[in-house]
Write an enzyme that holds these catalytic residues in place. Structure first.
Site, mmCIF file in Angstrom:
data_model
loop_
_atom_site.group_PDB
_atom_site.id
_atom_site.type_symbol
_atom_site.label_atom_id
_atom_site.label_comp_id
_atom_site.label_asym_id
_atom_site.label_seq_id
_atom_site.Cartn_x
_atom_site.Cartn_y
_atom_site.Cartn_z
ATOM 1 C CG LEU A 125 42.977 -2.116 37.735
ATOM 2 C CD1 LEU A 125 42.065 -1.410 36.734
ATOM 3 C CD2 LEU A 125 43.800 -1.074 38.497
ATOM 4 N NE ARG A 171 46.442 -11.481 33.260
ATOM 5 C CZ ARG A 171 46.827 -12.729 33.441
ATOM 6 N NH1 ARG A 171 48.066 -13.079 33.149
ATOM 7 N NH2 ARG A 171 46.002 -13.646 33.890
ATOM 8 C CB ILE A 172 40.370 -7.892 31.292
ATOM 9 C CG1 ILE A 172 40.802 -9.152 30.522
ATOM 10 C CG2 ILE A 172 39.146 -7.248 30.638
ATOM 11 C CD1 ILE A 172 39.775 -10.274 30.497
ATOM 12 N NE ARG A 200 40.806 -11.552 46.249
ATOM 13 C CZ ARG A 200 41.005 -12.813 45.913
ATOM 14 N NH1 ARG A 200 40.728 -13.765 46.756
ATOM 15 N NH2 ARG A 200 41.475 -13.130 44.730
ATOM 16 C CB ILE A 252 33.032 -7.363 30.080
ATOM 17 C CG1 ILE A 252 34.008 -6.586 30.962
ATOM 18 C CG2 ILE A 252 32.307 -6.377 29.150
ATOM 19 C CD1 ILE A 252 35.136 -7.345 31.530
ATOM 20 N NE ARG A 273 33.112 -16.890 33.325
ATOM 21 C CZ ARG A 273 33.793 -16.533 32.232
ATOM 22 N NH1 ARG A 273 33.507 -15.409 31.602
ATOM 23 N NH2 ARG A 273 34.762 -17.303 31.770
ATOM 24 C CG ASP A 308 29.798 -9.809 26.489
ATOM 25 O OD1 ASP A 308 29.049 -10.021 25.509
ATOM 26 O OD2 ASP A 308 30.946 -10.314 26.568
ATOM 27 C CD GLU A 349 27.060 -16.146 29.617
ATOM 28 O OE1 GLU A 349 27.856 -16.846 28.980
ATOM 29 O OE2 GLU A 349 27.349 -15.061 30.116
ATOM 30 C CG HIS A 388 30.067 -14.679 27.068
ATOM 31 N ND1 HIS A 388 30.076 -15.480 28.173
ATOM 32 C CD2 HIS A 388 31.346 -14.225 26.946
ATOM 33 C CE1 HIS A 388 31.296 -15.524 28.689
ATOM 34 N NE2 HIS A 388 32.089 -14.762 27.947
ATOM 35 C CB VAL A 389 30.092 -10.957 21.483
ATOM 36 C CG1 VAL A 389 28.934 -11.777 20.946
ATOM 37 C CG2 VAL A 389 29.602 -9.575 21.949
ATOM 38 N N GLY A 390 32.494 -10.828 24.201
ATOM 39 C CA GLY A 390 33.694 -10.060 24.567
ATOM 40 C C GLY A 390 34.935 -10.439 23.772
HETATM 41 C C1 8YV Z 1 34.971 -17.000 26.064
HETATM 42 C C2 8YV Z 1 35.472 -15.909 28.279
HETATM 43 O O1 8YV Z 1 33.898 -16.612 25.267
HETATM 44 O O2 8YV Z 1 37.774 -16.305 28.171
HETATM 45 C C3 8YV Z 1 36.782 -16.300 28.860
HETATM 46 O O3 8YV Z 1 36.807 -16.601 30.062
HETATM 47 O O4 8YV Z 1 34.540 -15.702 28.957
HETATM 48 C C4 8YV Z 1 35.329 -15.760 26.828
HETATM 49 O O5 8YV Z 1 36.461 -15.216 26.254
HETATM 50 C C5 8YV Z 1 34.572 -18.218 26.809
HETATM 51 O O6 8YV Z 1 35.476 -18.582 27.790
HETATM 52 C C6 8YV Z 1 34.448 -19.397 25.863
HETATM 53 O O7 8YV Z 1 35.655 -20.001 25.672
#
Ligand code: 8YV
Length: 312
Positions: free
Chosen positions: A152, A154-155, A175, A229, A231, A255, A260, A278-280
């Site tokens: 938990l 910022r995202i 943690r 969303i 890793r 995502d 990748e 990976h389009v977050g």
């Molecule tokens: C990006 C991300 O696509 O910010 C991150 O850590 O995973 C994504 O926002 C990636 O880092 C490419 O720069």
């Protein structure tokens, strides 16, 4: 004289245009002989501007004696060898906060899609099955369900706000507990046990590697969903695949993946998974803001000012 900056991979084109205007850029990814390329520019390169931390290995950092700063495009710095950066006194910056909303939007879209199977039901319509076979099977509702947020930060907090608006309940594991109005679970297994959907929003890197494996997925159970969303490294991917194939969890929204852009083709056959490349953070607005922050960190550093978002 413009400072010399190494680009390990191609970045967002408008950001790259800014980098090329303000700095002398060297494109490692276009070099035929990368070792010779690095050797030639090593006496001049003072910065690396990678996209997603690409290529920032201990070997590259050690090969650049004049390196002062790695200004990453991306919040995650798990692909950068931070130990090597510390050892060589190299500053590392990232691009936090500006991407929170888009990544959180993606997290909720995946949550909605795994519960409601909208991509699958759309494919059903496009295949002509609606008229031929009748209505699409019923799915699961989001309202009243519990989202357990693993990480938990910022995202994660931006995801929680959105999930609340969908009528969900929130729990979390970090943690250490935080000053937030959500119940805390002491470990990922307890969180999964108490949740209908496990939302993975941790940083990547060694501290979270394989954090979600068989034990956590067993705790989530046959009715539980997982959304990632963060890793790919946080989930044991072969175990996740097997659990999805065997229906040992209800579904997954992903995502991110372990290697990748490679995704094991067995995932493509799953009806209980929604997969995104990976389009977050991948909107024009957010990528522009990320690029601006990356460039601003470099500008400030070379102007002798403190950088804005320092990690190391
Ligand atoms: C990006 C991300 O696509 O910010 C991150 O850590 O995973 C994504 O926002 C990636 O880092 C490419 O720069």
């Amino acid at each position: 004289m413009k400072p010399d900056v190494l680009l390990t991979n191609a970045v967002f084109p408008p950001t790259q245009a800014r980098l090329e205007k303000e700095f002398t850029c060297h494109k490692l990814y276009e070099a035929a002989d990368r070792t010779a390329f690095v050797r030639d520019i090593a006496p001049r390169v003072r910065a690396i501007a990678p996209f997603g931390g690409a290529g920032c290995t201990a070997e590259l950092i050690a090969a650049l004696p004049e390196l002062e700063i790695i200004a990453n495009f991306g919040v995650g710095v798990d692909a950068i060898d931070l130990e090597a950066a510390r050892k060589h006194g190299v500053i590392v910056t990232n691009t936090p906060d500006v991407l929170n909303d888009c990544v959180a939007d993606t997290a909720l879209a995946l949550t909605l899609n795994v519960f409601r199977k909208f991509p699958q039901s759309e494919a059903y319509l496009r295949s002509g099955y609606w008229a031929a076979r009748g209505p699409y099977p019923l799915t699961a509702a989001l309202g009243g369900k519990t989202m357990g947020i693993l990480g938990l930060g910022r995202i994660g907090e931006a995801i929680a706000r959105r999930a609340l608006a969908f009528g969900m309940k929130i729990r979390y594991h970090n943690r250490h507990p935080k000053e937030v109005p959500y119940p805390y679970d002491p470990d990922p297994v307890a969180l999964a046990k108490n949740s209908d959907v496990l939302m993975i929003a941790t940083p990547g890197g060694p501290a979270t590697h394989g954090l979600v494996g068989a034990k956590v997925l067993d705790a989530l159970g046959r009715q539980g969903y997982v959304v990632n969303i963060a890793r790919g490294s946080v989930i044991d991917q072969p175990v996740l695949l097997r659990y999805l194939q065997e229906g040992r969890i209800a579904g997954a929204g992903l995502d991110v993946f372990a290697e990748e852009p490679g995704v094991p083709p067995a995932f493509f056959a799953l009806d209980n998974a929604v997969l995104l490349p990976h389009v977050g953070s991948a909107t024009v607005e957010t990528r522009t803001a990320m690029g601006n922050l990356q460039v601003e960190n470099l500008r400030r550093h070379f102007a002798g000012k403190p950088v804005l978002t320092r990690v190391v």
